[in-house]
Design a protein around this motif. Structure first.
Motif, PDB file in Angstrom:
ATOM      1  N   TYR A  98       0.503  -0.973  -0.052  1.00  0.00           N
ATOM      2  CA  TYR A  98      -0.168  -0.335  -0.163  1.00  0.00           C
ATOM      3  C   TYR A  98       0.310   1.343   0.248  1.00  0.00           C
ATOM      4  N   ALA A  99       2.318   0.933   0.242  1.00  0.00           N
ATOM      5  CA  ALA A  99       2.869   2.653   0.254  1.00  0.00           C
ATOM      6  C   ALA A  99       3.178   3.388  -0.883  1.00  0.00           C
ATOM      7  N   PHE A 100       3.091   4.302  -0.895  1.00  0.00           N
ATOM      8  CA  PHE A 100       3.379   4.590  -2.198  1.00  0.00           C
ATOM      9  C   PHE A 100       4.456   5.986  -1.357  1.00  0.00           C
ATOM     10  N   LYS A 101       5.256   6.901  -2.756  1.00  0.00           N
ATOM     11  CA  LYS A 101       5.903   7.698  -2.890  1.00  0.00           C
ATOM     12  C   LYS A 101       5.054   9.075  -3.968  1.00  0.00           C
ATOM     13  N   LEU A 102       4.993  10.319  -3.618  1.00  0.00           N
ATOM     14  CA  LEU A 102       4.349  11.004  -4.401  1.00  0.00           C
ATOM     15  C   LEU A 102       5.327  12.056  -4.305  1.00  0.00           C
ATOM     16  N   TYR A 103       5.954  12.957  -5.810  1.00  0.00           N
ATOM     17  CA  TYR A 103       6.119  14.066  -6.619  1.00  0.00           C
ATOM     18  C   TYR A 103       5.563  14.692  -6.709  1.00  0.00           C
ATOM     19  N   ARG A 104       6.552  16.351  -6.657  1.00  0.00           N
ATOM     20  CA  ARG A 104       5.746  17.037  -7.841  1.00  0.00           C
ATOM     21  C   ARG A 104       6.834  18.078  -8.281  1.00  0.00           C
ATOM     22  N   LEU A 105       6.534  18.522  -9.434  1.00  0.00           N
ATOM     23  CA  LEU A 105       7.238  18.836 -10.607  1.00  0.00           C
ATOM     24  C   LEU A 105       7.385  20.339 -10.189  1.00  0.00           C
ATOM     25  N   GLU A 106       8.852  20.992 -10.041  1.00  0.00           N
ATOM     26  CA  GLU A 106       8.577  22.174  -9.670  1.00  0.00           C
ATOM     27  C   GLU A 106      10.106  22.728 -10.341  1.00  0.00           C
ATOM     28  N   ASN A 107       9.997  23.402 -11.336  1.00  0.00           N
ATOM     29  CA  ASN A 107      10.545  23.754 -11.909  1.00  0.00           C
ATOM     30  C   ASN A 107      11.828  22.841 -12.884  1.00  0.00           C
ATOM     31  N   THR A 149      12.155  19.916 -12.191  1.00  0.00           N
ATOM     32  CA  THR A 149      12.577  18.591 -10.845  1.00  0.00           C
ATOM     33  C   THR A 149      11.434  17.964 -10.797  1.00  0.00           C
ATOM     34  N   TRP A 150      11.874  16.825 -10.529  1.00  0.00           N
ATOM     35  CA  TRP A 150      10.973  15.824  -9.428  1.00  0.00           C
ATOM     36  C   TRP A 150      10.963  16.172  -7.993  1.00  0.00           C
ATOM     37  N   LYS A 151      10.158  17.036  -6.725  1.00  0.00           N
ATOM     38  CA  LYS A 151      10.558  16.867  -5.642  1.00  0.00           C
ATOM     39  C   LYS A 151       9.646  16.142  -4.976  1.00  0.00           C
ATOM     40  N   GLU A 152      10.234  15.290  -4.173  1.00  0.00           N
ATOM     41  CA  GLU A 152       9.158  14.229  -3.107  1.00  0.00           C
ATOM     42  C   GLU A 152       8.932  15.381  -2.346  1.00  0.00           C
ATOM     43  N   VAL A 153       7.389  14.698  -2.337  1.00  0.00           N
ATOM     44  CA  VAL A 153       5.893  15.933  -1.743  1.00  0.00           C
ATOM     45  C   VAL A 153       5.421  14.864  -0.087  1.00  0.00           C
ATOM     46  N   PRO A 154       6.298  15.813   0.670  1.00  0.00           N
ATOM     47  CA  PRO A 154       6.177  14.917   2.381  1.00  0.00           C
ATOM     48  C   PRO A 154       4.464  14.419   2.727  1.00  0.00           C
ATOM     49  N   LEU A 155       4.396  12.773   2.857  1.00  0.00           N
ATOM     50  CA  LEU A 155       3.198  12.394   3.623  1.00  0.00           C
ATOM     51  C   LEU A 155       2.559  12.015   4.131  1.00  0.00           C
ATOM     52  N   ASN A 156       2.472  12.685   5.364  1.00  0.00           N
ATOM     53  CA  ASN A 156       1.893  12.633   6.876  1.00  0.00           C
ATOM     54  C   ASN A 156       1.150  11.292   6.595  1.00  0.00           C
ATOM     55  N   LEU A 157       1.737   9.857   6.481  1.00  0.00           N
ATOM     56  CA  LEU A 157       0.515   8.978   5.991  1.00  0.00           C
ATOM     57  C   LEU A 157       1.675   8.069   6.642  1.00  0.00           C
ATOM     58  N   GLY A 160      -1.443  21.427  -9.642  1.00  0.00           N
ATOM     59  CA  GLY A 160       0.602  20.958  -9.797  1.00  0.00           C
ATOM     60  C   GLY A 160       0.069  19.853 -10.643  1.00  0.00           C
ATOM     61  N   HIS A 161       1.801  19.529 -10.948  1.00  0.00           N
ATOM     62  CA  HIS A 161       1.815  18.042 -11.887  1.00  0.00           C
ATOM     63  C   HIS A 161       2.707  16.908 -10.591  1.00  0.00           C
ATOM     64  N   TYR A 162       1.917  16.077 -10.436  1.00  0.00           N
ATOM     65  CA  TYR A 162       2.127  14.889  -9.939  1.00  0.00           C
ATOM     66  C   TYR A 162       2.447  14.171 -10.865  1.00  0.00           C
ATOM     67  N   ARG A 163       3.375  13.135 -10.056  1.00  0.00           N
ATOM     68  CA  ARG A 163       3.978  11.116  -9.787  1.00  0.00           C
ATOM     69  C   ARG A 163       3.798  10.255  -8.767  1.00  0.00           C
ATOM     70  N   ILE A 164       2.419   9.725  -8.828  1.00  0.00           N
ATOM     71  CA  ILE A 164       2.842   8.434  -7.475  1.00  0.00           C
ATOM     72  C   ILE A 164       3.598   7.437  -8.160  1.00  0.00           C
ATOM     73  N   GLU A 215       1.397  10.060 -13.801  1.00  0.00           N
ATOM     74  CA  GLU A 215       1.751  11.504 -13.685  1.00  0.00           C
ATOM     75  C   GLU A 215       0.410  11.625 -13.699  1.00  0.00           C
ATOM     76  N   PHE A 216       0.080  12.025 -12.831  1.00  0.00           N
ATOM     77  CA  PHE A 216      -1.809  13.788 -13.148  1.00  0.00           C
ATOM     78  C   PHE A 216      -1.794  15.290 -12.327  1.00  0.00           C
ATOM     79  N   GLU A 217      -2.379  15.513 -12.996  1.00  0.00           N
ATOM     80  CA  GLU A 217      -2.714  16.717 -12.554  1.00  0.00           C
ATOM     81  C   GLU A 217      -3.715  17.141 -11.499  1.00  0.00           C
ATOM     82  N   VAL A 218      -3.262  18.265 -10.337  1.00  0.00           N
ATOM     83  CA  VAL A 218      -4.514  17.818  -9.679  1.00  0.00           C
ATOM     84  C   VAL A 218      -4.845  19.650 -10.033  1.00  0.00           C
TER      85      VAL A 218
END
Length: 165
Positions: free
Chosen positions: A86-95, A97-105, A134-138, A160-163
């Protein structure tokens, strides 16, 4: 007595290192190298054949609102079982570059086995993630085990997906 044990361990370590470490003669010939690199399949043998390692992640939508529920599906189109969780990592595209999004899960540790030709679906409530537009990658780790030689390899599968909104 302590010196004798220490000396025996040292000799054992040297003998083991001599047997385990590769020598120059065990490496492929220079003519078999491409771009100065060593083909690991020549030195180690194939780890997991490519046709056995084909996890695919699909999402039910390409664009989500921050309150949507994402349906993530892992499809096993290969010839061997896949294992994930069930674990996953989430990244957001910023400038660019993919930056990991901290998850409080917290994730439960359950091994999910996906047989060849089958799929597995995971529902993710995006509201719990507090995502900004933004643009994300799971990304999920999927383990492929080759039954012939019982070697496992972790593969990072992502979508990848958009929010928006």
């Amino acid at each position: 007595m302590k010196r004798a044990i220490l000396m025996m361990l040292l000799v054992f370590g040297l003998v083991l290192a001599y047997q385990v470490l590769p020598t120059q003669n065990s490496l492929p010939e220079a003519g078999n190298r491409e771009n100065g690199s060593i083909n690991l399949n020549e030195t180690l043998g194939p780890i997991v054949p490519a046709e056995n390692a084909s996890p695919l992640i699909t999402l039910n939508k390409r664009v989500y609102s921050p309150n949507d529920t994402m349906e993530l599906t892992i499809v096993n189109s290969g010839k061997t079982n896949l294992t994930t969780g069930y674990a996953f990592k989430l990244y957001r595209l910023e400038n660019g570059t993919w930056k990991e999004v901290p998850l409080n899960l917290m994730f439960i540790e359950i091994a999910v086995i996906i047989e060849p030709g089958k799929s597995w679906e995971q529902r993710i409530n995006l509201k719990d993630l507090n995502l900004e537009p933004g643009h994300y990658r799971i990304e999920k780790t999927v383990v492929v085990t080759d039954p012939a030689n019982e070697v496992s390899m972790g593969i990072k599968a992502w979508a990848e997906f958009e929010v928006r909104g």
